[in-house]
Write a protein that holds these residues in place. Structure first.
Motif, PDB file in Angstrom:
ATOM      1  N   ARG A 167       0.827  -1.268  -0.085  1.00 16.18           N
ATOM      2  CA  ARG A 167      -0.097  -0.071  -0.042  1.00 16.18           C
ATOM      3  C   ARG A 167       0.866   1.357   0.076  1.00 16.18           C
ATOM      4  N   SER A 168       1.921   1.250   0.767  1.00 15.30           N
ATOM      5  CA  SER A 168       3.049   2.387   0.713  1.00 15.30           C
ATOM      6  C   SER A 168       3.326   2.853  -0.481  1.00 15.30           C
ATOM      7  N   VAL A 169       3.847   1.655  -1.403  1.00 13.89           N
ATOM      8  CA  VAL A 169       4.638   2.038  -2.699  1.00 13.89           C
ATOM      9  C   VAL A 169       3.318   2.437  -3.801  1.00 13.89           C
ATOM     10  N   LEU A 170       2.157   1.993  -3.687  1.00 12.70           N
ATOM     11  CA  LEU A 170       1.034   2.038  -4.311  1.00 12.70           C
ATOM     12  C   LEU A 170       0.539   3.797  -4.302  1.00 12.70           C
ATOM     13  N   GLN A 171       0.685   4.142  -2.949  1.00 12.49           N
ATOM     14  CA  GLN A 171       0.563   5.537  -2.850  1.00 12.49           C
ATOM     15  C   GLN A 171       1.719   6.416  -3.292  1.00 12.49           C
ATOM     16  N   GLU A 172       2.894   5.923  -3.260  1.00 13.11           N
ATOM     17  CA  GLU A 172       4.233   6.708  -3.717  1.00 13.11           C
ATOM     18  C   GLU A 172       3.818   6.798  -5.262  1.00 13.11           C
ATOM     19  N   LEU A 173       3.545   5.570  -6.104  1.00 15.47           N
ATOM     20  CA  LEU A 173       3.052   5.510  -7.434  1.00 15.47           C
ATOM     21  C   LEU A 173       1.884   6.540  -7.800  1.00 15.47           C
ATOM     22  N   GLN A 174       1.046   6.646  -6.908  1.00 15.92           N
ATOM     23  CA  GLN A 174      -0.137   7.419  -7.176  1.00 15.92           C
ATOM     24  C   GLN A 174       0.382   8.941  -6.916  1.00 15.92           C
ATOM     25  N   ASP A 175       1.130   9.139  -5.926  1.00 18.34           N
ATOM     26  CA  ASP A 175       1.559  10.348  -5.913  1.00 18.34           C
ATOM     27  C   ASP A 175       2.460  10.999  -7.262  1.00 18.34           C
ATOM     28  N   ALA A 176       3.039   9.875  -7.882  1.00 17.51           N
ATOM     29  CA  ALA A 176       4.043  10.118  -8.771  1.00 17.51           C
ATOM     30  C   ALA A 176       3.392  10.579 -10.029  1.00 17.51           C
ATOM     31  N   GLY A 177       1.617  10.335 -10.113  1.00 12.06           N
ATOM     32  CA  GLY A 177       0.937  10.403 -11.382  1.00 12.06           C
ATOM     33  C   GLY A 177       0.767   9.066 -12.076  1.00 12.06           C
ATOM     34  N   LEU A 178       1.366   8.056 -11.710  1.00  8.22           N
ATOM     35  CA  LEU A 178       1.491   6.715 -12.554  1.00  8.22           C
ATOM     36  C   LEU A 178       0.060   6.029 -12.148  1.00  8.22           C
ATOM     37  N   LEU A 179      -0.436   5.948 -10.959  1.00  9.11           N
ATOM     38  CA  LEU A 179      -1.679   5.318 -10.669  1.00  9.11           C
ATOM     39  C   LEU A 179      -2.687   6.156 -10.259  1.00  9.11           C
ATOM     40  N   ALA A 180      -4.016   5.836 -10.150  1.00  7.99           N
ATOM     41  CA  ALA A 180      -5.313   6.376  -9.574  1.00  7.99           C
ATOM     42  C   ALA A 180      -5.891   5.474  -8.924  1.00  7.99           C
ATOM     43  N   ALA A 181      -6.799   6.021  -7.825  1.00 10.22           N
ATOM     44  CA  ALA A 181      -7.848   5.314  -7.232  1.00 10.22           C
ATOM     45  C   ALA A 181      -8.895   5.715  -7.692  1.00 10.22           C
TER      46      ALA A 181
END
Length: 359
Positions: free
Chosen positions: A51-65
């Motif tokens: 979950r921590s890595v997913l949030q980092e990837l989301q903050d980088a604009g690569l993933l979205a929820a």
């Protein structure tokens, strides 16, 4: 938000990002930490660490929820990163190549026309990719036989164009008030003598040069009508895309019910042939297959769709058309990209061998 290059992601982030994208492309659903922690992912990480890595990837604009759930899905930027830097393409299978070859067999080699081959190939590509298949065809340049004018009312006439192959097209043109019927006949006879055996483009240049130099025997009224006739046909041919679209029904798959508005928007977009041709034109000068993901293309940005397109060439190596597919952004790029490329290469071989016969 700027896109992080693949090289800037550490091994853990890169592995998790790849797994999210591959899972999403496979089933169209957001991917959660529990999914990634279980199964045979090889991560050996706790859901909390993931979950921590997913949030980092989301903050980088690569993933979205997309919803309030913990599941993530790739953004258009993330998909572009994956396609350009991480995707491993797979060559078309023997069965896929055979299906495309059967479409091509509808052409001259099988006693049909190039158009029949293009339509059948587009349908095969659509079925194989579960997308809508697109083929942009060279604009038709028939040899002409006759152009005549028929009075409809005092201010309107029908321009009738007859090609050497017998095909007939007509357009309504406006006439000045009080236009003499003799001018219709004179203009028609003049154009027919100069159009015969030529394409419209070839004839237009010669006719306009003759009129501008004063060498024509036309009076003012007939000369005006000739200009109107040439204008309506030339403008129509220039803006009319010759486009084959097959397999729209493939877009209505099992996941369409979950996103029916997006599918409806895409089907509406596919009705705009001229705009689609503009999208495919962007791929005409490409040396390889072009991929337009979601918002990267203005036409399909509302439906969140992707276009994969590749140019095909004639026997002299000139780009004469584009073949491709359009579908949801979650399509299987690794499989579809080489499939489109193979189809373009196959079309180029067909055209190079048989020419672009339209009879």
């Amino acid at each position: 938000m700027s896109q992080a290059p693949v090289t800037e992601l550490n091994d853990r982030a890169r592995d998790i990002f790849r797994l999210v994208v591959e899972n999403y492309l496979a089933n169209g659903q957001p991917v959660g930490s529990k999914t990634l922690a279980g199964g045979n992912t090889g991560l050996n990480l706790s859901p909390a660490s993931i979950r921590s890595v997913l949030q980092e990837l989301q903050d980088a604009g690569l993933l979205a929820a997309p919803h309030t759930s913990a599941g993530r899905m790739p953004t258009d930027v993330g998909l572009r990163l994956f396609v350009d830097g991480m995707m491993q393409v797979a060559e078309p299978s023997r069965a896929e190549r055979a299906a495309i070859a059967r479409g091509l067999a509808a052409g001259p080699a099988g006693g049909g026309t190039i158009e029949a081959a293009l339509a059948a190939t587009s349908a095969a590509l659509s079925d194989l990719s579960a997308c809508a298949g697109l083929v942009m065809v060279p604009r038709r340049e028939p040899r002409l036989a006759q152009l005549s004018f028929v009075a409809l009312t005092r201010t309107r006439a029908l321009a009738v164009l007859v090609a050497e192959d017998g095909q007939i097209e007509n357009r309504v043109i406006e006439l000045p008030e009080g236009f003499a019927s003799t001018a219709l006949e004179q203009a028609g006879n003049y154009l027919s003598r100069r159009l015969a055996g030529r394409t419209l483009a070839e004839a237009t240049g010669a006719i306009r040069a003759e009129i501008s130099s004063g060498r024509s025997a036309l009076d003012d009224a007939s000369r005006n009508l000739v200009e109107r006739g040439l204008a309506v046909w030339s403008e129509d041919a220039a803006r009319r895309p010759v486009l084959i679209v097959r397999g729209q029904a493939n877009l209505l798959d099992d996941t369409a019910a979950r996103d029916i508005e997006r599918v409806r928007q895409l089907l509406d977009e596919l009705e705009n042939a001229e705009s689609i041709a503009g999208v495919l034109d962007a791929a005409r000068e490409a040396e390889a297959t072009r991929i337009f993901i979601g918002s990267e293309n203005r036409l399909f940005s509302l439906s969140g769709s992707s276009v994969i397109a590749s140019p095909w060439r004639d026997g002299e190596g000139r780009i004469v058309g584009v073949v491709g597919v359009v579908g949801p952004t979650r399509l299987n790029y690794a499989r579809v990209v080489p499939m489109v490329d193979f189809t373009a290469q196959s079309l180029s071989k067909l055209i190079g061998k048989d020419g672009f016969s339209r009879t």
